[in-house]
Design a protein around this motif. Structure first.
Motif, PDB file in Angstrom:
ATOM      1  N   PHE A  25      18.219  12.655  -0.584  1.00  0.00           N
ATOM      2  CA  PHE A  25      18.587  13.524  -1.699  1.00  0.00           C
ATOM      3  C   PHE A  25      19.869  12.971  -2.309  1.00  0.00           C
ATOM      4  O   PHE A  25      20.970  13.409  -1.972  1.00  0.00           O
ATOM      5  CB  PHE A  25      18.784  14.954  -1.206  1.00  0.00           C
ATOM      6  CG  PHE A  25      17.545  15.573  -0.602  1.00  0.00           C
ATOM      7  CD1 PHE A  25      16.725  16.389  -1.369  1.00  0.00           C
ATOM      8  CD2 PHE A  25      17.194  15.322   0.718  1.00  0.00           C
ATOM      9  CE1 PHE A  25      15.569  16.960  -0.821  1.00  0.00           C
ATOM     10  CE2 PHE A  25      16.051  15.884   1.276  1.00  0.00           C
ATOM     11  CZ  PHE A  25      15.232  16.701   0.504  1.00  0.00           C
ATOM     12  N   GLU A  30      14.761  16.490  -5.952  1.00  0.00           N
ATOM     13  CA  GLU A  30      13.742  17.247  -5.227  1.00  0.00           C
ATOM     14  C   GLU A  30      12.681  16.317  -4.650  1.00  0.00           C
ATOM     15  O   GLU A  30      12.294  15.333  -5.284  1.00  0.00           O
ATOM     16  CB  GLU A  30      13.074  18.249  -6.169  1.00  0.00           C
ATOM     17  CG  GLU A  30      11.998  19.095  -5.513  1.00  0.00           C
ATOM     18  CD  GLU A  30      11.414  20.142  -6.462  1.00  0.00           C
ATOM     19  OE1 GLU A  30      10.188  20.368  -6.413  1.00  0.00           O
ATOM     20  OE2 GLU A  30      12.193  20.720  -7.242  1.00  0.00           O
ATOM     21  N   ASP A  73       8.707  16.295  -2.951  1.00  0.00           N
ATOM     22  CA  ASP A  73       7.493  17.092  -3.104  1.00  0.00           C
ATOM     23  C   ASP A  73       6.335  16.307  -2.513  1.00  0.00           C
ATOM     24  O   ASP A  73       6.111  15.146  -2.866  1.00  0.00           O
ATOM     25  CB  ASP A  73       7.255  17.376  -4.593  1.00  0.00           C
ATOM     26  CG  ASP A  73       6.041  18.266  -4.846  1.00  0.00           C
ATOM     27  OD1 ASP A  73       5.387  18.702  -3.883  1.00  0.00           O
ATOM     28  OD2 ASP A  73       5.754  18.522  -6.041  1.00  0.00           O
ATOM     29  N   GLN A  75       8.201  21.380  -0.728  1.00  0.00           N
ATOM     30  CA  GLN A  75       9.082  21.029  -1.837  1.00  0.00           C
ATOM     31  C   GLN A  75      10.498  21.415  -1.420  1.00  0.00           C
ATOM     32  O   GLN A  75      10.726  22.524  -0.947  1.00  0.00           O
ATOM     33  CB  GLN A  75       8.704  21.789  -3.113  1.00  0.00           C
ATOM     34  CG  GLN A  75       7.326  21.436  -3.655  1.00  0.00           C
ATOM     35  CD  GLN A  75       6.862  22.424  -4.707  1.00  0.00           C
ATOM     36  OE1 GLN A  75       6.223  23.425  -4.390  1.00  0.00           O
ATOM     37  NE2 GLN A  75       7.187  22.144  -5.976  1.00  0.00           N
ATOM     38  N   ARG A 122      14.785  20.914  -2.547  1.00  0.00           N
ATOM     39  CA  ARG A 122      15.705  20.515  -3.609  1.00  0.00           C
ATOM     40  C   ARG A 122      17.139  20.602  -3.106  1.00  0.00           C
ATOM     41  O   ARG A 122      17.525  21.555  -2.414  1.00  0.00           O
ATOM     42  CB  ARG A 122      15.511  21.446  -4.806  1.00  0.00           C
ATOM     43  CG  ARG A 122      16.505  21.282  -5.947  1.00  0.00           C
ATOM     44  CD  ARG A 122      16.289  22.383  -6.977  1.00  0.00           C
ATOM     45  NE  ARG A 122      17.360  22.419  -7.974  1.00  0.00           N
ATOM     46  CZ  ARG A 122      17.296  21.821  -9.151  1.00  0.00           C
ATOM     47  NH1 ARG A 122      16.214  21.143  -9.484  1.00  0.00           N
ATOM     48  NH2 ARG A 122      18.310  21.906 -10.002  1.00  0.00           N
ATOM     49  N   ARG A 123      17.920  19.597  -3.450  1.00  0.00           N
ATOM     50  CA  ARG A 123      19.344  19.629  -3.114  1.00  0.00           C
ATOM     51  C   ARG A 123      20.105  20.438  -4.153  1.00  0.00           C
ATOM     52  O   ARG A 123      19.990  20.204  -5.353  1.00  0.00           O
ATOM     53  CB  ARG A 123      19.908  18.208  -3.045  1.00  0.00           C
ATOM     54  CG  ARG A 123      21.409  18.175  -2.763  1.00  0.00           C
ATOM     55  CD  ARG A 123      21.923  16.748  -2.696  1.00  0.00           C
ATOM     56  NE  ARG A 123      23.382  16.718  -2.831  1.00  0.00           N
ATOM     57  CZ  ARG A 123      24.111  15.606  -2.919  1.00  0.00           C
ATOM     58  NH1 ARG A 123      23.502  14.432  -2.879  1.00  0.00           N
ATOM     59  NH2 ARG A 123      25.412  15.661  -3.051  1.00  0.00           N
ATOM     60  N   GLU A 124      20.907  21.394  -3.659  1.00  0.00           N
ATOM     61  CA  GLU A 124      21.719  22.241  -4.529  1.00  0.00           C
ATOM     62  C   GLU A 124      23.186  21.823  -4.407  1.00  0.00           C
ATOM     63  O   GLU A 124      23.517  20.874  -3.699  1.00  0.00           O
ATOM     64  CB  GLU A 124      21.536  23.712  -4.142  1.00  0.00           C
ATOM     65  CG  GLU A 124      20.083  24.170  -4.097  1.00  0.00           C
ATOM     66  CD  GLU A 124      19.414  24.186  -5.470  1.00  0.00           C
ATOM     67  OE1 GLU A 124      20.108  23.989  -6.491  1.00  0.00           O
ATOM     68  OE2 GLU A 124      18.188  24.389  -5.517  1.00  0.00           O
ATOM     69  N   ALA A 145      13.993  25.456  -0.685  1.00  0.00           N
ATOM     70  CA  ALA A 145      12.672  24.893  -0.410  1.00  0.00           C
ATOM     71  C   ALA A 145      11.575  25.878  -0.783  1.00  0.00           C
ATOM     72  O   ALA A 145      11.812  27.088  -0.878  1.00  0.00           O
ATOM     73  CB  ALA A 145      12.555  24.497   1.060  1.00  0.00           C
TER      74      ALA A 145
END
Length: 204
Positions: free
Chosen positions: A32, A38, A40, A147, A149-151, A168
């Motif tokens: 990431f 993200e 997937d 899925q 995603r880095r926040e 996620a």
């Protein structure tokens, strides 16, 4: 009678490195590189394994509530392994991955799109919440869509540094729109044994 392998041996360390994909040819790890990035894909398999130190590659054990490299463990008889979930999934080929703390872009020749997601740190709670949202405790052994995603990084109270945060989403295998593309050969028992019973990920 079952013979247990002593984890404090060189042979055990080699075995764990092999099983966790740290030896020989391996599938690239999911990375990431920036906020908003993200991953997937469709889960091909998952398992539990023992974490190793990023620098020394030694196995990690819990001691004084801290992950401790094997060579620094003072009380091996009571030390518990630091475990993690390892998910292999089929995503879209990108031809690149990232390495190091600076996320240097590296080419992946003949990229198949397969990646390995090491569920540690903030990824643990993200995956847990995603599974809870669809009424599961664990991912299906095959076919589910992951899925993540880095926040923006967050700093926990008392922590010295901020840590990556993640969100996620999990989609069950039967509802996964990627499944036919990512797993061209599958059946209704892909998430189970041949008798339709759930696969035991721990091999029992």
């Amino acid at each position: 009678m079952t013979t247990q392998v002593d984890p404090f041996t060189a042979e055990a360390a080699k075995a764990v490195a092999f099983l966790s994909g740290q030896g020989g040819d391996k599938v690239p790890a999911a990375k990431f590189p920036k906020v908003g990035f993200e991953i997937d894909g469709t889960i091909l398999s998952w398992r539990m394994t023992q974490q190793s130190d990023n620098v020394s590659k030694e196995l990690l054990f819990w001691e004084n509530k801290r992950p401790t490299p094997m060579s620094k463990v003072r009380f091996p008889d009571s030390a518990r392994p630091v475990e993690m979930m390892v998910i292999e999934y089929q995503g879209d080929p990108t031809g690149v991955t990232w390495e190091g703390k600076d996320y240097e872009e590296v080419e992946v020749p003949d990229d198949s799109g397969r990646r390995v997601l090491y569920v540690t740190g903030g990824k643990i709670n993200a995956l847990y919440q995603a599974l809870q949202a669809v009424g599961l405790q664990l991912p299906e052994q095959q076919g589910g869509r992951i899925q993540m995603r880095r926040e923006r990084s967050v700093k926990a109270p008392g922590a010295q540094f901020a840590s990556h945060a993640f969100t996620a989403k999990y989609t069950k295998a039967d509802d996964n729109p990627r499944r036919a593309k990512d797993m061209p050969v599958h059946s209704s028992t892909a998430s189970s044994g041949g008798d339709g019973q759930p696969v035991d990920p721990f091999g029992n």
